[in-house]
Scaffold this active site. Structure first.
Site, PDB file in Angstrom:
ATOM      1  N   ASP A 133     -21.581  -2.463  -6.636  1.00  0.00           N
ATOM      2  CA  ASP A 133     -22.509  -2.046  -6.748  1.00  0.00           C
ATOM      3  C   ASP A 133     -23.015  -2.882  -7.333  1.00  0.00           C
ATOM      4  O   ASP A 133     -22.764  -4.187  -7.616  1.00  0.00           O
ATOM      5  CB  ASP A 133     -21.771  -0.967  -7.678  1.00  0.00           C
ATOM      6  CG  ASP A 133     -22.849  -0.012  -8.556  1.00  0.00           C
ATOM      7  OD1 ASP A 133     -23.487   0.035  -7.625  1.00  0.00           O
ATOM      8  OD2 ASP A 133     -22.138   1.333  -8.307  1.00  0.00           O
ATOM      9  N   ILE A 134     -23.496  -2.547  -7.900  1.00  0.00           N
ATOM     10  CA  ILE A 134     -24.537  -3.143  -9.044  1.00  0.00           C
ATOM     11  C   ILE A 134     -23.987  -4.573  -9.595  1.00  0.00           C
ATOM     12  O   ILE A 134     -22.870  -3.800 -10.186  1.00  0.00           O
ATOM     13  CB  ILE A 134     -26.418  -3.378  -9.520  1.00  0.00           C
ATOM     14  CG1 ILE A 134     -25.635  -1.851 -10.799  1.00  0.00           C
ATOM     15  CG2 ILE A 134     -26.597  -2.237  -8.586  1.00  0.00           C
ATOM     16  CD1 ILE A 134     -26.496  -1.419 -11.457  1.00  0.00           C
ATOM     17  N   ASP A 168       0.688  -0.921   0.018  1.00  0.00           N
ATOM     18  CA  ASP A 168      -0.220  -0.167  -0.195  1.00  0.00           C
ATOM     19  C   ASP A 168       0.872   0.826   0.519  1.00  0.00           C
ATOM     20  O   ASP A 168       0.940   2.111   1.255  1.00  0.00           O
ATOM     21  CB  ASP A 168      -0.863   0.288   1.314  1.00  0.00           C
ATOM     22  CG  ASP A 168      -1.365  -1.037   1.701  1.00  0.00           C
ATOM     23  OD1 ASP A 168      -2.184  -1.984  -0.041  1.00  0.00           O
ATOM     24  OD2 ASP A 168      -2.310  -1.524   2.413  1.00  0.00           O
ATOM     25  N   TYR A 198      -4.841  -5.596  14.974  1.00  0.00           N
ATOM     26  CA  TYR A 198      -3.576  -7.104  14.366  1.00  0.00           C
ATOM     27  C   TYR A 198      -3.846  -8.498  15.493  1.00  0.00           C
ATOM     28  O   TYR A 198      -4.264  -8.425  16.431  1.00  0.00           O
ATOM     29  CB  TYR A 198      -2.006  -6.334  14.400  1.00  0.00           C
ATOM     30  CG  TYR A 198      -2.073  -5.903  12.805  1.00  0.00           C
ATOM     31  CD1 TYR A 198      -1.861  -5.771  12.008  1.00  0.00           C
ATOM     32  CD2 TYR A 198      -1.878  -4.339  13.552  1.00  0.00           C
ATOM     33  CE1 TYR A 198      -1.731  -4.953  11.304  1.00  0.00           C
ATOM     34  CE2 TYR A 198      -1.586  -3.174  12.787  1.00  0.00           C
ATOM     35  CZ  TYR A 198      -1.612  -3.231  11.424  1.00  0.00           C
ATOM     36  OH  TYR A 198      -1.278  -2.678  10.469  1.00  0.00           O
ATOM     37  N   LYS A 253     -12.443  -4.583  -4.032  1.00  0.00           N
ATOM     38  CA  LYS A 253     -13.979  -4.164  -2.967  1.00  0.00           C
ATOM     39  C   LYS A 253     -14.661  -3.874  -3.465  1.00  0.00           C
ATOM     40  O   LYS A 253     -15.675  -2.354  -3.125  1.00  0.00           O
ATOM     41  CB  LYS A 253     -13.531  -3.368  -1.447  1.00  0.00           C
ATOM     42  CG  LYS A 253     -12.701  -4.252  -0.630  1.00  0.00           C
ATOM     43  CD  LYS A 253     -12.870  -3.429   0.654  1.00  0.00           C
ATOM     44  CE  LYS A 253     -11.290  -3.968   1.797  1.00  0.00           C
ATOM     45  NZ  LYS A 253     -10.053  -3.445   1.287  1.00  0.00           N
TER      46      LYS A 253
HETATM   47  P1  5BU Z   1      -1.313  -3.333   7.131  1.00  0.00           P
HETATM   48  O1  5BU Z   1      -0.616  -1.843   6.356  1.00  0.00           O
HETATM   49  O2  5BU Z   1      -1.064  -4.370   7.299  1.00  0.00           O
HETATM   50  O3  5BU Z   1      -2.434  -2.674   8.086  1.00  0.00           O
HETATM   51  O4  5BU Z   1      -2.465  -3.531   6.025  1.00  0.00           O
HETATM   52  C1  5BU Z   1      -3.721  -4.274   5.712  1.00  0.00           C
HETATM   53  C2  5BU Z   1      -4.170  -4.200   4.015  1.00  0.00           C
HETATM   54  O5  5BU Z   1      -5.456  -5.022   4.078  1.00  0.00           O
HETATM   55  C3  5BU Z   1      -4.973  -2.863   3.823  1.00  0.00           C
HETATM   56  O6  5BU Z   1      -4.713  -2.968   1.965  1.00  0.00           O
HETATM   57  C4  5BU Z   1      -6.126  -2.987   3.931  1.00  0.00           C
HETATM   58  O7  5BU Z   1      -6.958  -2.748   2.986  1.00  0.00           O
HETATM   59  C5  5BU Z   1      -6.537  -4.911   3.804  1.00  0.00           C
HETATM   60  N1  5BU Z   1      -7.454  -4.819   4.926  1.00  0.00           N
HETATM   61  C6  5BU Z   1      -7.562  -4.633   5.418  1.00  0.00           C
HETATM   62  O8  5BU Z   1      -6.823  -4.360   6.443  1.00  0.00           O
HETATM   63  N2  5BU Z   1      -8.688  -5.426   7.063  1.00  0.00           N
HETATM   64  C7  5BU Z   1      -9.523  -6.171   6.501  1.00  0.00           C
HETATM   65  O9  5BU Z   1     -10.741  -6.117   6.752  1.00  0.00           O
HETATM   66  C8  5BU Z   1      -9.390  -6.193   4.619  1.00  0.00           C
HETATM   67  C9  5BU Z   1      -9.049  -5.537   3.965  1.00  0.00           C
HETATM   68 BR1  5BU Z   1     -10.973  -6.567   3.499  1.00  0.00          BR
END
Ligand code: 5BU
Length: 278
Positions: free
Chosen positions: A98-99, A40, A223, A95
């Site tokens: 929509d329709i 990300d 986490y 994610k």
């Molecule tokens: P992190 O840096 O490990 O917190 O990133 C988690 C990724 O997983 C991040 O891209 C979120 O958009 C994605 N994610 C999430 O954290 N939790 C969810 O429930 C979902 C996606 Br669905």
């Protein structure tokens, strides 16, 4: 019949009805890795540098392609070249919500043409089953797979209770294109009525919200450790972002590599313990 997560990834690879799930499970087995790194970052150079560093340790790279500031279609070619070089699949965490008609266009067209390069994508279930019909019309002929968002890792998520149960039922009604869930636990028995028993379906559970040090962030993320996620909750793939690459402002590629190795080992040891303890 035992729950799918108590069988080996190799066994599950041979029997899965969805092409992308088979590819993913085969990659997991070849690389002895149930780690997906979520990349990300907003710069294309950082994106590629992180993927090149973690590539040897992952089965799957998760992207949010729309956060890249300097996106060009050439970036997709570079991502695909890294996918070949390091042998991993690509999951665009789009994610959709929509329709059916709109998501089919969002999946196939526009700037990103997600279906042309992402082996896996995901969708909210809030529009109902037509979202699966729409996405499957594009993705199934290409051998793609869909994950339904049955639960989220963020504090206060509304994807609980009957919402999660309905997501599980929607998956069971579409086992060819729906290959699994984004969730925090197994879904086999979720949403079954008292007279129903779990079927033979093997839905993979990919779990975000994984960290070895931190318990959360300042914006509601929560986490758990790879061991909690894989061994205690029976999920199949750990999704790790910042736990691997830290802060994009201070990228240290050697450290990114070390962390990817560390998460891969933690995830794999938890899997071995789970399957061997049978
Ligand atoms: P992190 O840096 O490990 O917190 O990133 C988690 C990724 O997983 C991040 O891209 C979120 O958009 C994605 N994610 C999430 O954290 N939790 C969810 O429930 C979902 C996606 Br669905």
């Amino acid at each position: 019949m035992s729950s799918p997560h108590l069988r080996t990834y190799a066994y599950r690879a041979q029997n899965h009805p969805n092409a992308a799930a088979r590819l993913l499970l085969e990659t997991v087995v070849r690389k002895k890795s149930n780690l997906s790194v979520s990349v990300d970052v907003t710069s294309a150079d950082d994106f590629l540098a992180i993927i090149d560093a973690v590539g040897p340790y992952v089965c799957l790279i998760k992207t949010h392609i729309d956060i890249i500031e300097d996106f060009t279609p050439g970036l997709i070619q570079k991502l695909q070249a890294l996918s070949q070089k390091h042998d991993f699949l690509i999951f665009e965490d789009r994610k959709f919500a929509d329709i059916g008609n709109t998501v089919a266009l969002q999946y196939s067209s526009g700037v990103y043409k997600i279906a042309s390069w992402a082996h896996i994508t995901n969708a909210h279930t809030v529009p109902g089953p037509s979202i699966i019909t729409g996405l499957a019309s594009v993705g199934l002929p290409l051998g793609r797979g869909l994950l339904l968002l049955a639960e989220m890792s963020s504090n206060g998520s509304l994807a609980t209770g009957s919402y999660t149960e309905e997501a599980a039922r929607m998956a069971r009604a579409n086992p060819n294109f729906v290959m699994g869930f984004i969730a925090q636990r197994r879904m086999e028995t979720v949403g079954l009525t008292t007279c129903e028993t779990a079927g033979e379906d093997d839905f993979l559970v990919l779990a975000p919200g994984v960290g070895l040090e931190s318990k959360g962030d300042a914006m509601g993320q929560q986490y758990r450790t790879p061991r909690e996620v894989i061994l205690k909750s029976g999920c199949d793939i750990i999704i790790v972002g910042r736990g691997v690459y830290g802060s994009p402002k201070n990228l240290d590629i050697q450290e990114v590599r070390n962390q990817a190795g560390r998460y891969r080992t933690a995830g794999w040891e938890a899997y071995e313990e789970r399957v061997l303890s049978q």
